[in-house]
Design a protein around this motif. Structure first.
Motif, short mmCIF file in Angstrom:
data_model
loop_
_atom_site.label_atom_id
_atom_site.label_comp_id
_atom_site.label_asym_id
_atom_site.label_seq_id
_atom_site.Cartn_x
_atom_site.Cartn_y
_atom_site.Cartn_z
N MET A 1 0.88 -1.13 0.00
CA MET A 1 0.11 0.11 0.11
C MET A 1 0.88 1.19 -0.03
N SER A 2 0.76 2.12 -0.92
CA SER A 2 1.43 3.49 -0.93
C SER A 2 0.89 4.22 -0.12
N LYS A 3 1.69 5.40 0.29
CA LYS A 3 1.30 6.52 1.22
C LYS A 3 0.33 7.45 0.29
N GLU A 4 -0.69 8.00 1.25
CA GLU A 4 -1.67 8.91 0.31
C GLU A 4 -1.10 10.41 0.67
N THR A 5 -0.35 10.57 1.54
CA THR A 5 0.16 11.87 1.96
C THR A 5 1.67 11.65 2.12
N MET A 6 2.43 13.07 1.81
CA MET A 6 3.76 13.15 2.00
C MET A 6 4.03 14.27 2.90
N PHE A 31 -2.01 25.80 -4.02
CA PHE A 31 -1.04 24.46 -3.54
C PHE A 31 -1.80 23.47 -2.83
N PRO A 32 -1.97 22.14 -2.96
CA PRO A 32 -2.75 21.19 -2.38
C PRO A 32 -1.90 20.82 -0.97
N SER A 33 -2.44 21.18 0.19
CA SER A 33 -1.93 20.68 1.35
C SER A 33 -2.80 20.77 2.51
N ILE A 34 -2.61 19.94 3.49
CA ILE A 34 -3.55 19.92 4.63
C ILE A 34 -2.74 20.35 5.93
N ARG A 35 -3.45 21.09 6.72
CA ARG A 35 -2.91 21.10 8.17
C ARG A 35 -3.49 20.29 8.97
N ILE A 36 -2.60 19.63 9.87
CA ILE A 36 -3.23 18.93 10.94
C ILE A 36 -2.42 19.44 12.35
N GLY A 37 -2.83 20.33 12.86
CA GLY A 37 -2.11 21.16 14.09
C GLY A 37 -1.13 21.70 13.34
N ARG A 39 1.26 20.20 11.79
CA ARG A 39 2.22 19.36 10.52
C ARG A 39 1.27 19.78 9.47
N ILE A 40 2.31 19.75 8.38
CA ILE A 40 1.62 20.09 7.07
C ILE A 40 1.59 18.74 6.17
N LEU A 41 0.82 18.34 5.49
CA LEU A 41 0.81 17.06 4.76
C LEU A 41 0.53 17.40 3.21
N ILE A 42 0.95 16.71 2.32
CA ILE A 42 0.49 17.02 0.78
C ILE A 42 -0.08 15.80 0.29
N PRO A 43 -1.36 15.77 -0.10
CA PRO A 43 -1.80 14.48 -0.81
C PRO A 43 -1.17 14.30 -1.98
N VAL A 44 -0.72 13.01 -2.17
CA VAL A 44 0.03 12.77 -3.22
C VAL A 44 -0.59 12.76 -4.72
N ASP A 45 -1.86 12.60 -4.83
CA ASP A 45 -2.52 12.39 -5.89
C ASP A 45 -2.84 14.15 -6.33
N ALA A 46 -3.31 14.76 -5.46
CA ALA A 46 -3.56 16.08 -5.65
C ALA A 46 -2.29 16.98 -6.05
N PHE A 47 -1.14 16.62 -5.51
CA PHE A 47 0.23 17.25 -5.69
C PHE A 47 0.79 16.86 -7.18
N ARG A 48 0.48 15.34 -7.43
CA ARG A 48 0.81 15.30 -9.04
C ARG A 48 -0.01 16.07 -10.00
#
Length: 59
Positions: A1-6, A31-37, A39-48
């Motif tokens: 299973m590949s990661k959904e975020t980076m 730019f596609p990013s998600i903030r959790i507290g 932490r900043i995560l980038i959804p891989v599919d949205a980034f591509r």
């Protein structure tokens, strides 16, 4: 299973750009990013998708 975020650090390494430049990019409107507290995560599919769209605009 590949990661959904980076992480910003992973994106920086993948793109071959500096970490400060990667954080600057994450703050760019659209730019596609998600903030959790703090932490900043980038959804891989949205980034591509963003990468393809952005590179097509510069042609």
């Amino acid at each position: 299973m590949s990661k959904e975020t980076m992480s910003v650090q992973e994106m920086s390494a993948q793109m071959g750009i500096s970490l400060p430049k990667a954080y600057e990019l994450v703050k760019t409107p659209g730019f596609p990013s998600i903030r959790i507290g703090t932490r900043i995560l980038i959804p891989v599919d949205a980034f591509r998708e963003w990468l393809v769209i952005t590179s097509n605009k510069q042609k």
